[in-house]
Write a protein that holds these residues in place. Structure first.
Motif, PDB file in Angstrom:
ATOM      1  N   ARG A   3      -2.733   7.607  -5.288  1.00  0.00           N
ATOM      2  CA  ARG A   3      -4.012   6.086  -4.890  1.00  0.00           C
ATOM      3  C   ARG A   3      -3.124   5.193  -4.913  1.00  0.00           C
ATOM      4  O   ARG A   3      -4.247   3.901  -4.810  1.00  0.00           O
ATOM      5  N   ASP A   4      -1.940   4.984  -5.209  1.00  0.00           N
ATOM      6  CA  ASP A   4      -1.291   3.894  -5.626  1.00  0.00           C
ATOM      7  C   ASP A   4      -0.979   3.216  -4.495  1.00  0.00           C
ATOM      8  O   ASP A   4       0.004   2.417  -5.423  1.00  0.00           O
ATOM      9  N   PRO A   6       0.009   0.770  -1.543  1.00  0.00           N
ATOM     10  CA  PRO A   6      -0.823  -0.123  -1.101  1.00  0.00           C
ATOM     11  C   PRO A   6      -1.652  -0.525  -0.113  1.00  0.00           C
ATOM     12  O   PRO A   6      -1.213   0.266   0.375  1.00  0.00           O
ATOM     13  N   ASN A   7      -2.262  -0.786   0.093  1.00  0.00           N
ATOM     14  CA  ASN A   7      -3.791  -1.365   0.770  1.00  0.00           C
ATOM     15  C   ASN A   7      -2.951  -1.413   2.706  1.00  0.00           C
ATOM     16  O   ASN A   7      -3.640  -1.175   3.297  1.00  0.00           O
ATOM     17  N   TRP A   8      -1.687  -1.921   2.851  1.00  0.00           N
ATOM     18  CA  TRP A   8      -0.747  -2.021   3.817  1.00  0.00           C
ATOM     19  C   TRP A   8      -1.384  -0.657   4.605  1.00  0.00           C
ATOM     20  O   TRP A   8      -0.974  -0.638   5.305  1.00  0.00           O
ATOM     21  N   THR A   9      -0.128  -0.179   3.873  1.00  0.00           N
ATOM     22  CA  THR A   9      -0.213   1.621   3.808  1.00  0.00           C
ATOM     23  C   THR A   9      -1.146   2.216   4.522  1.00  0.00           C
ATOM     24  O   THR A   9      -0.498   2.869   5.796  1.00  0.00           O
ATOM     25  N   TYR A  10      -2.731   1.936   4.256  1.00  0.00           N
ATOM     26  CA  TYR A  10      -3.324   2.753   4.897  1.00  0.00           C
ATOM     27  C   TYR A  10      -4.196   2.009   5.825  1.00  0.00           C
ATOM     28  O   TYR A  10      -4.743   2.703   7.614  1.00  0.00           O
ATOM     29  N   ASP A  11      -3.455   1.014   6.103  1.00  0.00           N
ATOM     30  CA  ASP A  11      -4.192   0.021   7.302  1.00  0.00           C
ATOM     31  C   ASP A  11      -2.268   0.118   8.681  1.00  0.00           C
ATOM     32  O   ASP A  11      -3.791   0.853  10.143  1.00  0.00           O
ATOM     33  N   ARG A  14      -4.067   3.987   9.917  1.00  0.00           N
ATOM     34  CA  ARG A  14      -4.925   3.564  11.001  1.00  0.00           C
ATOM     35  C   ARG A  14      -4.190   3.246  12.435  1.00  0.00           C
ATOM     36  O   ARG A  14      -4.498   3.668  13.552  1.00  0.00           O
ATOM     37  N   THR A  52      -6.426   9.341   8.376  1.00  0.00           N
ATOM     38  CA  THR A  52      -6.813   9.502   7.186  1.00  0.00           C
ATOM     39  C   THR A  52      -5.669  10.877   5.925  1.00  0.00           C
ATOM     40  O   THR A  52      -5.992  11.243   5.359  1.00  0.00           O
TER      41      THR A  52
END
Length: 76
Positions: A3-4, A6-11, A14, A52
């Motif tokens: 869960r740690d 960085p947010n950009w990896t989720y972007d 997607r 996801t």
């Protein structure tokens, strides 16, 4: 999955999923057919396209091969 990240990896996941879906549709393949031809579970294909799931390199190679594009077209 950690869960740690960085947010950009989720972007980026997607974006990768969107690209795979667009290329799959352009190749006139359903998720079910893509799953069957790659040996990847259909639910996993769904998760990859939604961003996801973190697909392994080997899965990306199989997807690119079945869709008929270079791997670089998938990963941008």
């Amino acid at each position: 999955m950690p869960r740690d990240l960085p947010n950009w990896t989720y972007d980026r996941r997607r974006e990768l999923g969107d690209r795979i879906r667009d290329l799959r549709l352009h190749a006139n393949l359903t998720q079910e057919v893509l799953a069957e031809m790659t040996g990847i579970d259909r639910r996993t294909v769904q998760r990859i396209e939604r961003g996801t799931s973190d697909p392994p390199y080997s899965s990306l190679l199989l997807i690119a091969d079945v869709i008929g594009v270079p791997l670089s077209d998938l990963v941008g």
